[in-house]
Enzyme design. Sequence first.
Site, mmCIF file in Angstrom:
data_model
loop_
_atom_site.group_PDB
_atom_site.id
_atom_site.type_symbol
_atom_site.label_atom_id
_atom_site.label_comp_id
_atom_site.label_asym_id
_atom_site.label_seq_id
_atom_site.Cartn_x
_atom_site.Cartn_y
_atom_site.Cartn_z
ATOM 1 C CE LYS A 275 -3.807 1.887 2.440
ATOM 2 N NZ LYS A 275 -4.765 2.153 3.780
ATOM 3 C CB SER B 64 -7.929 1.079 5.169
ATOM 4 O OG SER B 64 -9.490 2.137 5.163
ATOM 5 C CB SER C 274 -7.935 4.122 2.374
ATOM 6 O OG SER C 274 -7.116 3.144 3.335
#
EC number: 6.3.5.7
Length: 492
Positions: free
Chosen positions: A82, A181, A157
């Site tokens: 990420k 997330s 997210s």
Amino acid sequence: MTADLTALDASVLASKIHAREVSSVEVTQAHLDRIAAVDGELNAFLHVAGEQALTAAKAVDDSLAAGNAPASALAGVPLALKDVFTTTDMPTTCGSKILEGWVAPYDATLTTRLREAGIPVLGKTNMDEFAMGSSTENSAYGPTLNPWDTTRIPGGSGGGSAAALASNQAPLAIGTDTGGSIRQPAAVTATVGTKPTYGTVSRYGLVACASSLDQGGPCGRTVLDTALLHEVIAGYDPRDSTSVNAPVRPVVEAARQGANGDLKGVRVGIVKELHSESYQPGVIASFDTAVAQLKELGAEVVEVSCPSFLHALAAYYLILPSEVSSNLARFDAMRYGMRVDDGNMSADQVMAATRAAGFGKEVKRRIMIGTYALSSGYYDAYYGQALKVRTLIARDFDRAYEQVDVLVSPTSPFTPWKIGEKVDDPLAMYLSDLCTLPTNLAGHCAMSVPSGLSADDGLPVGLQIMAPALADERLYRVGAAYEAARGPIARP
Ligand code: GLN
């Protein structure tokens, strides 16, 4: 050959690489080819680091060829990271314009651990800006599409990491979970994701969203793969002041035990407040089926009540923005990334213009809410009150865990919605975090495991398993037992 390699579990790839049946370079190249073939459409990656990944893969192959033991259980298996963990050899943007092209001067501890474990990093994945969102639509670099249905969101997210896994662009991924997330994207893409106990995975080099809630965690397509990655990234780090100095939980052993055993003697609590008629009917039906399977495995299932969970959303959306308003003050046009300056501006004007141009709508909304909630005269009424609710939530959990070993709920009240459907309605977007937030507020751990496809729309649903702080192994035992009982699921 190439297509086959990208469909394999990380644990299988690891054994093949370590037995030198296939090289890490071949496996890594296969995933890079897959990314080149499909990511133009899906947009799961913000940056692909082919050369670096292949160099790391070659180092693993050379070391194995020299007769060395693998550096870790996952050595040679590539991963998608990420874009919120710092990396010295590729940009870190956090999905924001304000950090476009920014290369960090140091690696996050998590990045270092991946490197030391011999895990090639394929690239950095798309995300909602600074991890604020539930759909990845708040990325400044365009949304990621859900591989199950490209007209739909992949969650957020960490939608990029989840979509990369679901589309076989990576066999492993890293996410962060401040309010859901990791788990919510896992649920809506039929992948697995764990939010470890707060403090057990270092936040050093994780660009902060809300520091008292943020936690990096492992993502995979199976519970075992996720457990293997969990053990690589967890561990005490003196560079993170909230790091827990305790041994890493035996999650791999627990996953193996779960997959090969039953759940006799395990007490499972259904959280009454997280099982509502307002959820999508197909989600509730999938959850009820999963609970029946847990019972068949021998688990003792009871209903428990956690009344303060009903206020978790309100408390979270005061605490998170408050911390965000403070954390994001560091983007001042002086130290990092973007700078808007026409040459005639004062320092204040440069700062204001840069932040106005560099931050997206949702980030600005939260900075404003947080600044308001923390302002003198309102502090006690908003931030102070939210902290009290946070304590009540922790107490509800404590009472529940006196009766049961784990709690369960749907991960998300609904399956992935259409891109664009909720962008103009922040509250509707926030509701998708209803079931995941309490765990973050308490600092506990939780996992999402796919529970099949919803009967109403054929889209993925996730089962959330929650456990107390420093009992992460319970998630893996129950998750792996459930996964084995559920059987294989369809792939997109
Ligand atoms: N969707 C939640 C939010 O928008 C959670 C985000 C996260 O876990 N980073 O805040």
